[in-house]
Write a protein that holds these residues in place. Sequence first.
Motif, PDB file in Angstrom:
ATOM      1  N   TYR A   1      47.621  15.018  77.884  1.00  0.00           N
ATOM      2  CA  TYR A   1      48.002  15.499  76.551  1.00  0.00           C
ATOM      3  C   TYR A   1      48.735  16.832  76.564  1.00  0.00           C
ATOM      4  CZ  TYR A   1      45.350  11.606  74.894  1.00  0.00           C
ATOM      5  OH  TYR A   1      44.920  10.334  74.663  1.00  0.00           O
TER       6      TYR A   1
ATOM      7  N   PRO B   1      51.862  12.515  60.872  1.00  0.00           N
ATOM      8  CA  PRO B   1      52.312  12.315  62.254  1.00  0.00           C
ATOM      9  C   PRO B   1      52.965  10.947  62.497  1.00  0.00           C
ATOM     10  CG  PRO B   1      50.092  13.229  62.234  1.00  0.00           C
ATOM     11  CD  PRO B   1      50.431  12.882  60.817  1.00  0.00           C
TER      12      PRO B   1
ATOM     13  N   ARG C   1      38.860   9.991  73.613  1.00  0.00           N
ATOM     14  CA  ARG C   1      39.413   9.875  72.257  1.00  0.00           C
ATOM     15  C   ARG C   1      38.332   9.462  71.260  1.00  0.00           C
ATOM     16  NH1 ARG C   1      44.985   9.555  71.705  1.00  0.00           N
ATOM     17  NH2 ARG C   1      44.718   8.259  69.854  1.00  0.00           N
TER      18      ARG C   1
ATOM     19  N   PHE D   1      41.354  21.551  64.661  1.00  0.00           N
ATOM     20  CA  PHE D   1      41.695  22.127  65.961  1.00  0.00           C
ATOM     21  C   PHE D   1      40.489  22.850  66.567  1.00  0.00           C
ATOM     22  CE2 PHE D   1      45.884  21.042  67.003  1.00  0.00           C
ATOM     23  CZ  PHE D   1      46.676  21.043  65.873  1.00  0.00           C
TER      24      PHE D   1
ATOM     25  N   GLN E   1      47.567  11.595  65.428  1.00  0.00           N
ATOM     26  CA  GLN E   1      46.802  12.790  65.079  1.00  0.00           C
ATOM     27  C   GLN E   1      45.844  13.172  66.198  1.00  0.00           C
ATOM     28  OE1 GLN E   1      44.104  12.456  61.706  1.00  0.00           O
ATOM     29  NE2 GLN E   1      44.286  14.630  61.321  1.00  0.00           N
TER      30      GLN E   1
ATOM     31  N   SER F   1      46.358  17.770  72.344  1.00  0.00           N
ATOM     32  CA  SER F   1      47.396  18.577  72.993  1.00  0.00           C
ATOM     33  C   SER F   1      47.482  19.969  72.385  1.00  0.00           C
ATOM     34  CB  SER F   1      48.757  17.887  72.889  1.00  0.00           C
ATOM     35  OG  SER F   1      49.208  17.899  71.548  1.00  0.00           O
TER      36      SER F   1
ATOM     37  N   GLY G   1      46.090  12.432  69.393  1.00  0.00           N
ATOM     38  CA  GLY G   1      46.870  12.945  70.522  1.00  0.00           C
ATOM     39  C   GLY G   1      47.326  14.370  70.302  1.00  0.00           C
ATOM     40  N   ARG G   2      47.742  14.674  69.075  1.00  0.00           N
ATOM     41  CA  ARG G   2      48.222  16.035  68.806  1.00  0.00           C
ATOM     42  C   ARG G   2      47.076  17.030  68.839  1.00  0.00           C
ATOM     43  NH1 ARG G   2      53.136  15.388  64.402  1.00  0.00           N
ATOM     44  NH2 ARG G   2      54.133  13.668  65.502  1.00  0.00           N
ATOM     45  N   LEU G   3      45.921  16.625  68.342  1.00  0.00           N
ATOM     46  CA  LEU G   3      44.773  17.533  68.401  1.00  0.00           C
ATOM     47  C   LEU G   3      44.415  17.835  69.855  1.00  0.00           C
ATOM     48  CD1 LEU G   3      42.513  16.046  65.565  1.00  0.00           C
ATOM     49  CD2 LEU G   3      43.588  18.303  65.580  1.00  0.00           C
TER      50      LEU G   3
END
Lengths: 206, 199
Positions: free
Chosen positions: A164, A55, A192, A142, B9, B15, B11-13
Amino acid sequence: MDLFQDNTGLLARFRAGQRAALQLVYETYFTQVETLVRRGFSVDGGAHVPGVSDPELSRELIQEVFTRAFARRARRAYDGVRPYRPYLLRIARNLMIDRVRAKRGQLESLDPVGDIDRIIESDAPFIEAREVESALDQKRRFEVTARYVASLDEGARGLVQLRYEEGLSQVEAAKRLGLSRKQLRLQEGKVRDGLVVALREKGLYQ
Amino acid sequence: MKRMTEDPQIGRLLSGTERASPLERAEIFDDVFRKTVGRERLVRRALIGSAAVLTVVLGALIMPPKEDRDRFTAKGGQVASFALRCADAQGQRCPCEPGSTLLFQLEPAGASHLGLFAKGPKSQLIWFFPKSPQETSLALAGHLQAGILDRAVQLGEEHPSGTYEVVGVFTREPASRAELMALAARGGPQVVTRSLRIP
């Protein structure tokens, strides 16, 4: 149809550096650039330039593409006649080739978009992506994230959605949630940090 | 302060996507704009300026509200001073908030160099000049246009909300960070402090 076609007003605003115009161009072509960066491509002669899944590295590349494309000289040099997409893809192509030459960063083969020079020359679409199975660990990340978010209180879940999923700024999200910016930052940090803890407990974050 | 998507990573998780999240896309654009058009406008305002834009900025800066004027008026001798002002991308004066540009209006009063740092709301130390421990304070010659320093700071999410104490140390010779801190601790007429509130 190209964004600038028959739109001299947009071209003038873009060349002048108006934020709204640049943002429109950026949003229109972001996904194309991101796809190219993620999937990689082949070049004439069969050489393969792998895509980037990391990323941070992909973000760095995408940002560099648009920084070069939106630099003053580049904006003013763009005539609005040639389609913009190939022009942008050419910048991305050259950057990725330079990185391969310099052997910088972690590059992996994913699913190339096709022969990039032919795509640029004819402004052709990318070839369809294959159904690439996400790495097992990423799927688990995920899943852990989804469970974690579901366990949050309503306010924190709202924060996740606004920041987000909808991409609101801290100021905008704070206003919607009835928080000060400072309160939102603190709460966001906790969310976070909590996710990092949840991932680490499963051995999914280093 | 670490940017919220410094680890993309996470942030993407959050989102739910392996691609850049909407927040990340917005941050990338902000960075791109700041590095391109934002920088062009800053240099143009600070060094050359379009007549209208610079006039507005100068008008905002060199004609401070009446209650500010006494701070810049020499009282029985020249005293170094500086003022903080923020402007938006169009050069209009605006509140100091993320996205605005922090500008420095100086009255060096014979000083040739400037060291500038800020103490943030969490007691963090932010150096403006010199930018690195290896450098010395900024030589002002050639960097002032009608009293406005041609070095500005783009306020962003790395500047958390709170009150900042901005300290300027005016000297006649270049000084290192350690020397500037020592001078600031001693106080004196060449040390000027201004308060900056970021909402």
